[in-house]
Write a protein that holds these residues in place. Structure first.
Motif, PDB file in Angstrom:
ATOM      1  N   LEU A 120      49.815  65.808  10.124  1.00  0.00           N
ATOM      2  CA  LEU A 120      48.451  65.330  10.378  1.00  0.00           C
ATOM      3  C   LEU A 120      47.415  65.713   9.341  1.00  0.00           C
ATOM      4  O   LEU A 120      46.477  64.875   8.716  1.00  0.00           O
ATOM      5  CB  LEU A 120      47.993  65.860  11.635  1.00  0.00           C
ATOM      6  CG  LEU A 120      48.572  65.223  12.903  1.00  0.00           C
ATOM      7  CD1 LEU A 120      48.331  65.859  14.175  1.00  0.00           C
ATOM      8  CD2 LEU A 120      48.111  63.612  13.060  1.00  0.00           C
ATOM      9  N   ALA A 121      47.805  67.014   8.792  1.00  0.00           N
ATOM     10  CA  ALA A 121      46.962  67.258   7.487  1.00  0.00           C
ATOM     11  C   ALA A 121      47.149  66.636   6.241  1.00  0.00           C
ATOM     12  O   ALA A 121      46.267  66.276   5.620  1.00  0.00           O
ATOM     13  CB  ALA A 121      47.101  68.664   7.484  1.00  0.00           C
ATOM     14  N   GLU A 122      48.304  66.382   6.145  1.00  0.00           N
ATOM     15  CA  GLU A 122      48.725  65.328   5.139  1.00  0.00           C
ATOM     16  C   GLU A 122      48.285  63.942   5.004  1.00  0.00           C
ATOM     17  O   GLU A 122      47.841  63.495   4.046  1.00  0.00           O
ATOM     18  CB  GLU A 122      50.245  65.249   4.970  1.00  0.00           C
ATOM     19  CG  GLU A 122      51.290  66.476   4.333  1.00  0.00           C
ATOM     20  CD  GLU A 122      51.075  66.796   2.992  1.00  0.00           C
ATOM     21  OE1 GLU A 122      50.341  66.203   2.177  1.00  0.00           O
ATOM     22  OE2 GLU A 122      51.232  68.001   2.587  1.00  0.00           O
ATOM     23  N   ALA A 123      48.230  63.422   6.189  1.00  0.00           N
ATOM     24  CA  ALA A 123      47.676  62.192   6.336  1.00  0.00           C
ATOM     25  C   ALA A 123      46.110  62.272   6.231  1.00  0.00           C
ATOM     26  O   ALA A 123      45.482  61.188   5.686  1.00  0.00           O
ATOM     27  CB  ALA A 123      47.981  61.665   7.910  1.00  0.00           C
ATOM     28  N   ARG A 124      45.414  63.322   6.925  1.00  0.00           N
ATOM     29  CA  ARG A 124      44.228  63.595   6.383  1.00  0.00           C
ATOM     30  C   ARG A 124      43.530  63.598   5.000  1.00  0.00           C
ATOM     31  O   ARG A 124      42.722  63.064   4.401  1.00  0.00           O
ATOM     32  CB  ARG A 124      43.639  64.845   7.220  1.00  0.00           C
ATOM     33  CG  ARG A 124      42.204  65.150   7.112  1.00  0.00           C
ATOM     34  CD  ARG A 124      41.323  64.435   7.935  1.00  0.00           C
ATOM     35  NE  ARG A 124      39.924  64.934   7.905  1.00  0.00           N
ATOM     36  CZ  ARG A 124      38.937  64.445   8.774  1.00  0.00           C
ATOM     37  NH1 ARG A 124      39.123  63.545   9.518  1.00  0.00           N
ATOM     38  NH2 ARG A 124      37.729  65.115   8.530  1.00  0.00           N
ATOM     39  N   ALA A 125      44.417  64.301   4.203  1.00  0.00           N
ATOM     40  CA  ALA A 125      44.265  64.435   2.883  1.00  0.00           C
ATOM     41  C   ALA A 125      44.471  63.285   1.975  1.00  0.00           C
ATOM     42  O   ALA A 125      43.525  63.221   0.997  1.00  0.00           O
ATOM     43  CB  ALA A 125      45.496  65.416   2.505  1.00  0.00           C
ATOM     44  N   LEU A 126      44.884  62.044   2.608  1.00  0.00           N
ATOM     45  CA  LEU A 126      44.947  61.005   2.004  1.00  0.00           C
ATOM     46  C   LEU A 126      43.575  60.177   1.737  1.00  0.00           C
ATOM     47  O   LEU A 126      43.216  59.525   0.723  1.00  0.00           O
ATOM     48  CB  LEU A 126      45.867  60.033   2.684  1.00  0.00           C
ATOM     49  CG  LEU A 126      47.098  60.482   2.634  1.00  0.00           C
ATOM     50  CD1 LEU A 126      48.049  59.402   3.332  1.00  0.00           C
ATOM     51  CD2 LEU A 126      47.827  60.242   1.116  1.00  0.00           C
ATOM     52  N   HIS A 127      42.701  60.538   2.821  1.00  0.00           N
ATOM     53  CA  HIS A 127      41.247  59.944   2.720  1.00  0.00           C
ATOM     54  C   HIS A 127      40.214  60.762   2.917  1.00  0.00           C
ATOM     55  O   HIS A 127      38.745  60.659   2.414  1.00  0.00           O
ATOM     56  CB  HIS A 127      41.271  58.922   3.961  1.00  0.00           C
ATOM     57  CG  HIS A 127      42.224  57.892   4.034  1.00  0.00           C
ATOM     58  ND1 HIS A 127      42.383  56.875   2.970  1.00  0.00           N
ATOM     59  CD2 HIS A 127      43.609  57.827   4.824  1.00  0.00           C
ATOM     60  CE1 HIS A 127      43.469  56.174   3.317  1.00  0.00           C
ATOM     61  NE2 HIS A 127      44.249  56.889   4.286  1.00  0.00           N
ATOM     62  N   HIS A 128      40.304  62.330   3.320  1.00  0.00           N
ATOM     63  CA  HIS A 128      39.378  62.849   3.783  1.00  0.00           C
ATOM     64  C   HIS A 128      39.755  64.595   3.266  1.00  0.00           C
ATOM     65  O   HIS A 128      40.923  64.665   3.228  1.00  0.00           O
ATOM     66  CB  HIS A 128      38.878  63.006   5.216  1.00  0.00           C
ATOM     67  CG  HIS A 128      38.455  61.740   5.586  1.00  0.00           C
ATOM     68  ND1 HIS A 128      37.158  61.156   5.337  1.00  0.00           N
ATOM     69  CD2 HIS A 128      39.198  60.875   6.501  1.00  0.00           C
ATOM     70  CE1 HIS A 128      37.044  60.136   6.006  1.00  0.00           C
ATOM     71  NE2 HIS A 128      38.222  59.827   6.863  1.00  0.00           N
ATOM     72  N   PRO A 129      38.746  65.446   2.948  1.00  0.00           N
ATOM     73  CA  PRO A 129      39.271  66.656   2.473  1.00  0.00           C
ATOM     74  C   PRO A 129      39.788  67.434   4.056  1.00  0.00           C
ATOM     75  O   PRO A 129      39.209  67.161   4.972  1.00  0.00           O
ATOM     76  CB  PRO A 129      38.176  67.436   1.926  1.00  0.00           C
ATOM     77  CG  PRO A 129      36.668  66.504   2.603  1.00  0.00           C
ATOM     78  CD  PRO A 129      37.473  65.199   2.689  1.00  0.00           C
ATOM     79  N   VAL A 130      40.760  68.298   3.832  1.00  0.00           N
ATOM     80  CA  VAL A 130      41.193  69.026   4.724  1.00  0.00           C
ATOM     81  C   VAL A 130      40.218  70.300   4.869  1.00  0.00           C
ATOM     82  O   VAL A 130      40.710  71.227   4.119  1.00  0.00           O
ATOM     83  CB  VAL A 130      42.724  69.591   4.623  1.00  0.00           C
ATOM     84  CG1 VAL A 130      43.275  70.225   6.085  1.00  0.00           C
ATOM     85  CG2 VAL A 130      43.533  67.912   4.632  1.00  0.00           C
ATOM     86  N   THR A 131      39.661  70.315   5.866  1.00  0.00           N
ATOM     87  CA  THR A 131      38.541  71.469   5.817  1.00  0.00           C
ATOM     88  C   THR A 131      39.253  72.595   6.990  1.00  0.00           C
ATOM     89  O   THR A 131      39.978  72.120   7.655  1.00  0.00           O
ATOM     90  CB  THR A 131      37.118  70.975   6.483  1.00  0.00           C
ATOM     91  OG1 THR A 131      37.360  70.397   7.827  1.00  0.00           O
ATOM     92  CG2 THR A 131      36.577  69.958   5.495  1.00  0.00           C
ATOM     93  N   PRO A 132      38.590  73.720   7.017  1.00  0.00           N
ATOM     94  CA  PRO A 132      39.016  74.760   7.871  1.00  0.00           C
ATOM     95  C   PRO A 132      38.846  74.277   9.368  1.00  0.00           C
ATOM     96  O   PRO A 132      39.773  74.633  10.244  1.00  0.00           O
ATOM     97  CB  PRO A 132      38.220  75.846   7.388  1.00  0.00           C
ATOM     98  CG  PRO A 132      37.792  75.721   6.115  1.00  0.00           C
ATOM     99  CD  PRO A 132      37.675  74.265   5.891  1.00  0.00           C
ATOM    100  N   ALA A 133      37.613  73.825   9.533  1.00  0.00           N
ATOM    101  CA  ALA A 133      37.269  73.260  10.790  1.00  0.00           C
ATOM    102  C   ALA A 133      38.621  72.050  11.341  1.00  0.00           C
ATOM    103  O   ALA A 133      39.041  72.062  12.522  1.00  0.00           O
ATOM    104  CB  ALA A 133      35.738  72.486  10.999  1.00  0.00           C
ATOM    105  N   PHE A 134      38.962  71.279  10.526  1.00  0.00           N
ATOM    106  CA  PHE A 134      39.792  70.338  10.872  1.00  0.00           C
ATOM    107  C   PHE A 134      41.315  70.912  10.893  1.00  0.00           C
ATOM    108  O   PHE A 134      41.911  70.676  12.286  1.00  0.00           O
ATOM    109  CB  PHE A 134      40.128  69.299   9.866  1.00  0.00           C
ATOM    110  CG  PHE A 134      41.094  68.214  10.158  1.00  0.00           C
ATOM    111  CD1 PHE A 134      40.536  67.272  10.822  1.00  0.00           C
ATOM    112  CD2 PHE A 134      42.387  68.335   9.518  1.00  0.00           C
ATOM    113  CE1 PHE A 134      41.826  66.202  11.265  1.00  0.00           C
ATOM    114  CE2 PHE A 134      43.398  67.421   9.828  1.00  0.00           C
ATOM    115  CZ  PHE A 134      43.111  66.305  10.581  1.00  0.00           C
TER     116      PHE A 134
END
Length: 251
Positions: A120-134
């Motif tokens: 999920l974090a890798e998928a998130r990183a494709l379009h948005h920054p992976v923040t501590p909150a996420f």
């Protein structure tokens, strides 16, 4: 025009929405683990603490499968390390996406690293920054569901008795059958020749190597050594089947 960054609350909600289906799906699996562990002789407290401290579904099922008396400490530790060794590669892959994290956040967050939170974090990183909150929303919801369901399953196990009567002892086998089925996904762009084998063939080699060696060792030496032998054979098979780098890439 300046792009507005999502708030920490919005990132956390996005993480919860992303992981929630996985957490719900994990509940019956964790409950079965709890019942199986109690049937093997662990107490409700010991079973719950195992999910809290180890927090690794595949390794926990493997540990319960080979649990006996006297406890095979070496086999338990070695099989856990082998099964979870993939986390090293997942951590290496994910670390560059966590540039905004403090060292404490990285060390604390990676304690909860799972296949699901990583993907999920890798998928998130494709379009948005992976923040501590996420990340902490993604990585903490699943442990809460897993540990809670383990506790409830362990209590149910003390009331229902041996889950083998209901066929629930097949959960360990079914779990790894599901993992193997997940490996059998081939995308068109992955159909690359490596030693005359397509990607599907490359996936088959470590699966067959692990299964055949584990079955032979189970017959010859019995548990728990078949788990270790199968894991090692799978690693060797994956290395043999790995595609060779093109000559221009190696230079």
């Amino acid at each position: 025009m300046t792009e507005t960054r999502p708030s920490a609350r919005a990132d956390a909600l996005a993480g919860v929405r992303a992981i929630l289906p996985v957490a719900i799906a994990a509940v019956p699996i964790a409950a079965l683990f709890g019942a199986l562990a109690v049937a093997k002789g662990l107490s409700v407290l010991e079973t719950t603490l195992m999910s809290l401290i180890v927090f690794a579904g595949g390794a926990q099922f493997a540990a319960v499968e080979i649990w006996s008396w006297p406890v095979p400490v070496f086999a338990l530790v070695a099989s856990t390390l082998l099964i979870n060794s993939r986390h090293v590669l997942m951590g290496i892959s994910l670390a560059p996406k966590l540039r905004g994290f403090s060292r404490r956040q990285i060390l604390g967050g990676f304690y909860f690293l799972t296949d699901e939170s990583w993907s999920l974090a890798e998928a998130r990183a494709l379009h948005h920054p992976v923040t501590p909150a996420f990340w902490f929303a993604v990585s903490t919801v699943l442990p809460f569901a897993w540990v809670s369901a383990t506790f409830l399953g362990a209590i149910a196990g003390t009331l229902l008795g041996d889950p083998a009567r209901f066929g629930a002892d097949f959960a360990f086998t079914a779990l790894f059958v599901g993992l193997i089925a997940g490996f059998w996904k081939v995308r068109n762009r992955d159909i690359l020749l490596a030693r005359k084998l397509p990607a599907a063939g490359r996936s088959l080699i470590p699966i067959l190597a692990s299964g055949i060696v584990a079955a032979i060792v189970y017959v010859l030496a019995g548990p728990p050594w078949h788990v270790l032998a199968g894991a090692l054979a799978g690693i060797v098979g994956a290395y043999i089947a790995a595609p060779a780098l093109p000559k221009d890439a190696a230079s």
